[in-house]
Design a protein around this motif. Structure first.
Motif, PDB file in Angstrom:
ATOM      1  N   THR B  67      69.512 129.806 158.867  1.00  0.00           N
ATOM      2  CA  THR B  67      70.459 129.228 159.813  1.00  0.00           C
ATOM      3  C   THR B  67      70.301 129.865 161.185  1.00  0.00           C
ATOM      4  OG1 THR B  67      71.989 128.998 157.969  1.00  0.00           O
ATOM      5  CG2 THR B  67      72.893 128.687 160.159  1.00  0.00           C
ATOM      6  N   VAL B 131      77.301 132.107 149.351  1.00  0.00           N
ATOM      7  CA  VAL B 131      78.238 133.215 149.502  1.00  0.00           C
ATOM      8  C   VAL B 131      79.416 133.021 148.544  1.00  0.00           C
ATOM      9  CG1 VAL B 131      79.845 134.331 151.083  1.00  0.00           C
ATOM     10  CG2 VAL B 131      77.569 133.708 151.871  1.00  0.00           C
ATOM     11  N   ARG B 141      84.620 141.988 152.201  1.00  0.00           N
ATOM     12  CA  ARG B 141      83.985 141.036 153.121  1.00  0.00           C
ATOM     13  C   ARG B 141      84.882 139.849 153.466  1.00  0.00           C
ATOM     14  NH1 ARG B 141      80.482 143.088 149.707  1.00  0.00           N
ATOM     15  NH2 ARG B 141      78.821 144.350 150.629  1.00  0.00           N
ATOM     16  N   ASN B 144      84.644 138.668 157.116  1.00  0.00           N
ATOM     17  CA  ASN B 144      83.374 138.071 157.507  1.00  0.00           C
ATOM     18  C   ASN B 144      83.245 136.642 157.002  1.00  0.00           C
ATOM     19  OD1 ASN B 144      81.288 138.563 159.172  1.00  0.00           O
ATOM     20  ND2 ASN B 144      79.901 139.349 157.593  1.00  0.00           N
ATOM     21  N   ILE B 247      78.364 142.443 158.557  1.00  0.00           N
ATOM     22  CA  ILE B 247      77.614 142.557 157.307  1.00  0.00           C
ATOM     23  C   ILE B 247      77.273 144.022 157.070  1.00  0.00           C
ATOM     24  CG2 ILE B 247      75.485 141.956 156.099  1.00  0.00           C
ATOM     25  CD1 ILE B 247      75.458 139.355 157.665  1.00  0.00           C
TER      26      ILE B 247
HETATM   27  C1  HEM Z   1      75.929 129.888 162.182  1.00  0.00           C
HETATM   28  C2  HEM Z   1      76.232 130.181 161.013  1.00  0.00           C
HETATM   29  C3  HEM Z   1      75.878 131.416 160.201  1.00  0.00           C
HETATM   30  C4  HEM Z   1      74.856 132.324 160.347  1.00  0.00           C
HETATM   31  C5  HEM Z   1      73.760 132.331 161.401  1.00  0.00           C
HETATM   32  C6  HEM Z   1      74.998 133.281 159.288  1.00  0.00           C
HETATM   33  C7  HEM Z   1      74.119 134.330 159.053  1.00  0.00           C
HETATM   34  C8  HEM Z   1      74.215 135.199 157.985  1.00  0.00           C
HETATM   35  C9  HEM Z   1      73.170 136.094 157.546  1.00  0.00           C
HETATM   36  C10 HEM Z   1      71.787 136.239 158.189  1.00  0.00           C
HETATM   37  C11 HEM Z   1      73.627 136.785 156.482  1.00  0.00           C
HETATM   38  C12 HEM Z   1      72.843 137.787 155.643  1.00  0.00           C
HETATM   39  C13 HEM Z   1      72.667 137.345 154.220  1.00  0.00           C
HETATM   40  C14 HEM Z   1      72.131 135.967 153.988  1.00  0.00           C
HETATM   41  O1  HEM Z   1      71.199 135.550 154.690  1.00  0.00           O
HETATM   42  O2  HEM Z   1      72.682 135.288 153.117  1.00  0.00           O
HETATM   43  C15 HEM Z   1      74.994 136.338 156.249  1.00  0.00           C
HETATM   44  C16 HEM Z   1      75.842 136.828 155.269  1.00  0.00           C
HETATM   45  C17 HEM Z   1      77.143 136.405 155.064  1.00  0.00           C
HETATM   46  N1  HEM Z   1      77.697 135.244 155.572  1.00  0.00           N
HETATM   47 FE1  HEM Z   1      76.904 134.134 157.051  1.00  0.00          FE
HETATM   48  N2  HEM Z   1      76.108 132.973 158.525  1.00  0.00           N
HETATM   49  C18 HEM Z   1      76.651 131.831 159.047  1.00  0.00           C
HETATM   50  C19 HEM Z   1      77.739 131.148 158.544  1.00  0.00           C
HETATM   51  C20 HEM Z   1      78.527 131.599 157.501  1.00  0.00           C
HETATM   52  C21 HEM Z   1      79.530 130.831 156.827  1.00  0.00           C
HETATM   53  C22 HEM Z   1      79.838 129.369 157.116  1.00  0.00           C
HETATM   54  C23 HEM Z   1      80.110 131.658 155.905  1.00  0.00           C
HETATM   55  C24 HEM Z   1      81.239 131.379 154.943  1.00  0.00           C
HETATM   56  C25 HEM Z   1      82.133 130.510 155.066  1.00  0.00           C
HETATM   57  C26 HEM Z   1      79.468 132.938 155.999  1.00  0.00           C
HETATM   58  C27 HEM Z   1      79.812 134.061 155.277  1.00  0.00           C
HETATM   59  C28 HEM Z   1      78.972 135.144 155.080  1.00  0.00           C
HETATM   60  C29 HEM Z   1      79.279 136.293 154.259  1.00  0.00           C
HETATM   61  C30 HEM Z   1      80.607 136.584 153.538  1.00  0.00           C
HETATM   62  C31 HEM Z   1      78.136 137.088 154.261  1.00  0.00           C
HETATM   63  C32 HEM Z   1      77.917 138.399 153.473  1.00  0.00           C
HETATM   64  C33 HEM Z   1      77.191 137.989 152.214  1.00  0.00           C
HETATM   65  C34 HEM Z   1      76.870 139.112 151.278  1.00  0.00           C
HETATM   66  O3  HEM Z   1      77.182 140.258 151.597  1.00  0.00           O
HETATM   67  O4  HEM Z   1      76.306 138.810 150.204  1.00  0.00           O
HETATM   68  N3  HEM Z   1      78.497 132.862 156.962  1.00  0.00           N
HETATM   69  N4  HEM Z   1      75.325 135.363 157.177  1.00  0.00           N
END
Ligand code: HEM
Lengths: 294, 263
Positions: B67, B131, B141, B144, B247
């Motif tokens: 993303t 997630v 978390r 986040n 994160i």
């Molecule tokens: C523009 C949108 C977003 C970007 C660029 C982004 C980017 C990232 C990245 C690079 C990570 C690292 C782990 C992985 O790649 O899965 C991550 C983790 C995470 N994201 Fe996103 N994310 C976005 C949207 C979201 C959305 C829509 C949600 C939930 C509704 C979310 C919730 C989380 C959570 C809770 C983590 C921690 C996951 C873990 O520790 O296993 N993010 N995000």
């Protein structure tokens, strides 16, 4: 058949096919990992919890993923042109007029609900409901690994919302809705002149109580039936509370969290209920008031 | 033959210029692997060491990272498109035609922008799905996840505002269908519950504010352009920084509680 191909190959519909394939694949993937973890009793992820250096172990994966995505995106962009139709013309409405594909689920719900519900309230509740998830899910288990057994209710509810109410309705709106927002099979030619008779009735009329009186004013009896029905639906949450209040889950939730969970859950499940009522009994509204209809 | 390159490289690595740019040599040592991350402004988003399962594509699906990659692609191609596009109703459509027919690599840039945008909507939804399924929104978390939900909403708005800019039939009607909903907003829409009672009319309700008029017209184009090219990307980028920072502060990618993890 050639109609199906023409819908499928509409450039803006390619992403929907992509979404469908990826969603099915990842649902299968995560459920099989969950099943394996549940069978083993201890998750696979726990066996991989030693530390490695980010360079090269993670950077390598990121680099390869980036190469792959950029490669696919470049091929996609060379082979398929973004659509550019006739210049904007406010006096020429296309039929059907469809919202961008990711809003088609909401446009589909518009068939069954008034715009203030389908277009405003439901999207707001989706966003607020999503934000609320971490605060209303009090189950500490299943944090950081795939599992189904430890989080049955959470996973089933989310999958129902995401897979059935979001993804499938998008697919329905793209491939099965034609002129006049009528249902067409994907291989059927779109007949712009098809007229579907409107035979809808309101909920109270099922019991012989007309929504409007002869002078066209609203019938209080019908309003009472409608209000009672809506209240009865939401009181299900209350009944369930009284029934299960001694259980661990309900006690742990406490009254406030429980009401939010129950409220969101009952609103979400009301959508398919109303859809089924419409499709089977041609119900238009459950409740008609001077200000809004449900 | 290769010997020449080796000598050349060694010579180069001893120059002041080289040493001023790269702070360490490239011998494969633990220390250099760490420096590789810490001494690089882009890579130091990462910690130096992470748990092995976090590098497993079957666990994260790489969707968050993809993303983010798509967001970068969109920023780069978007800036290029801005060189050729004027957000005024009399020019917008012709600029698109010009871009598609006469600008070198114009179609490639526009197609990449369009398809990356669609793809980003898909990957952000799948990222959220992952997630959720790994329960990664649970403590610590929670916040986040909320940041994520806002990012999801912003992604949809970015895509929606961009949809209007080609100013063709597809654009204005899709946006008309979408924005007509705002009329029905309770209290704030001219056709919403309690809207008329509060004095909402077609020319002063929330839809009017959004469109800059009573129907999708030139002011809407300008409004959506500014939202699409400035406001939403800025807010999105800011929240992405918060998202990535959190994160790490929340202890890295989620995983089962094990003794190895706590150390
Ligand atoms: C523009 C949108 C977003 C970007 C660029 C982004 C980017 C990232 C990245 C690079 C990570 C690292 C782990 C992985 O790649 O899965 C991550 C983790 C995470 N994201 Fe996103 N994310 C976005 C949207 C979201 C959305 C829509 C949600 C939930 C509704 C979310 C919730 C989380 C959570 C809770 C983590 C921690 C996951 C873990 O520790 O296993 N993010 N995000």
């Amino acid at each position: 058949m050639h109609h199906l191909i023409s819908i499928l190959s509409k450039p803006d519909n390619v992403p929907i096919v992509l979404m469908l394939v990826l969603t099915i694949f990842y649902t299968w993937h995560s459920m099989s990992r969950a099943a394996r973890n549940d069978r083993q009793g201890s998750p696979d992820e726990a066996m991989l919890s030693d530390k490695v250096q980010v360079w090269p172990y993670l950077v390598k994966v990121e680099f390869l993923a980036a190469l792959l995505v950029m490669g696919l995106l470049t091929v996609w962009s060379i082979t398929l042109n973004a659509p550019l139709e006739a210049p904007a013309n406010p006096s020429l409405t296309p039929n059907p007029s469809k919202a961008p594909w990711y809003f088609l689920g909401l446009q589909e719900i518009l068939v069954y609900f008034d715009p203030w519900i389908a277009g405003v309230t439901i999207p707001s509740l989706i966003i607020l409901g999503l934000c609320a998830i971490p605060y209303i899910d009090v189950n500490p288990k299943g944090n950081g690994y795939y599992t189904f057994r430890e989080r049955r209710f959470a996973i089933l509810t989310f999958c129902f919302g995401f897979l059935v109410l979001w993804v499938s309705l998008i697919v329905l709106g793209t491939f099965f809705r034609g002129p006049g927002w009528n249902l067409f099979m994907p291989w059927e030619e779109w007949d712009t002149h098809r007229v579907v008779a409107l035979t809808n009735v309101d909920w109270s009329e099922l019991f012989g109580v007309p929504t409007r009186r002869v002078d066209d004013s609203l019938n209080p009896a019908a309003m009472a039936i409608g209000t009672a029905t809506v209240l009865a639906w939401f009181s299900l949450g209350f009944v369930f509370y009284l029934w299960k209040r001694k259980s661990d889950v309900v006690r742990k939730l406490g009254p406030l969290r429980y009401s939010i969970v129950a409220g969101l859950f009952l609103i979400m499940t009301a959508l398919p209920v109303k859809i089924i009522l419409r499709l089977t009994l041609n119900i238009k509204y459950i409740l008609v008031t001077p200000w809004f209809n449900i | 033959m290769l010997g020449i390159f080796d000598t050349l490289r060694e010579k180069m690595q001893k120059t002041d210029v080289y040493k001023s740019v790269f702070r360490h040599n490239y011998q494969d040592t633990q220390r250099n692997r760490a420096l590789q991350i810490v001494d690089n402004v882009f890579l130091h988003l990462h910690p130096v060491r992470i748990t092995r399962h976090a590098t497993n594509i079957g666990f994260t699906w790489g969707m968050g990272g993809i993303t983010f990659l798509l967001f970068i692609v969109l920023t780069v191609t978007g800036v290029i498109l801005m060189f050729y596009y004027r957000p005024a109703a009399e020019y917008a459509y012709d600029d698109m035609k010009y871009l598609m027919n006469d600008v070198a690599f114009g179609p490639l840039m526009r197609n990449m922008h369009r398809w990356a945008a669609h793809a980003m909507v898909i990957t952000v939804m799948l990222h959220m799905f992952r997630v959720f399924l790994t329960g990664s929104y649970k403590a610590p978390r929670q916040f986040n996840w909320v940041v994520g939900v806002i990012l999801l909403t912003l992604t949809l708005f970015l895509s929606f505002t961009g949809y209007l800019l080609p100013w063709d039939q597809l654009a204005i009607w899709a946006v008309t269908v979408g924005t007509n909903m705002a009329r029905a907003t309770p209290f704030l829409g001219s056709e919403g519950p309690f809207g008329p009672e509060l004095g909402m009319k077609i020319n002063n309700d929330v839809r009017f504010v959004l469109l800059g008029g009573t129907q999708v017209g030139p002011p809407t184009l300008l409004r959506f352009y500014v939202l699409h090219c400035i406001f939403l990307p800025l807010v999105g980028a800011t929240l992405m920084i918060v998202h990535f920072w959190r994160i790490r502060k929340d202890g890295g990618i989620s995983g089962p509680d094990t003794d190895a993890r706590k150390s």
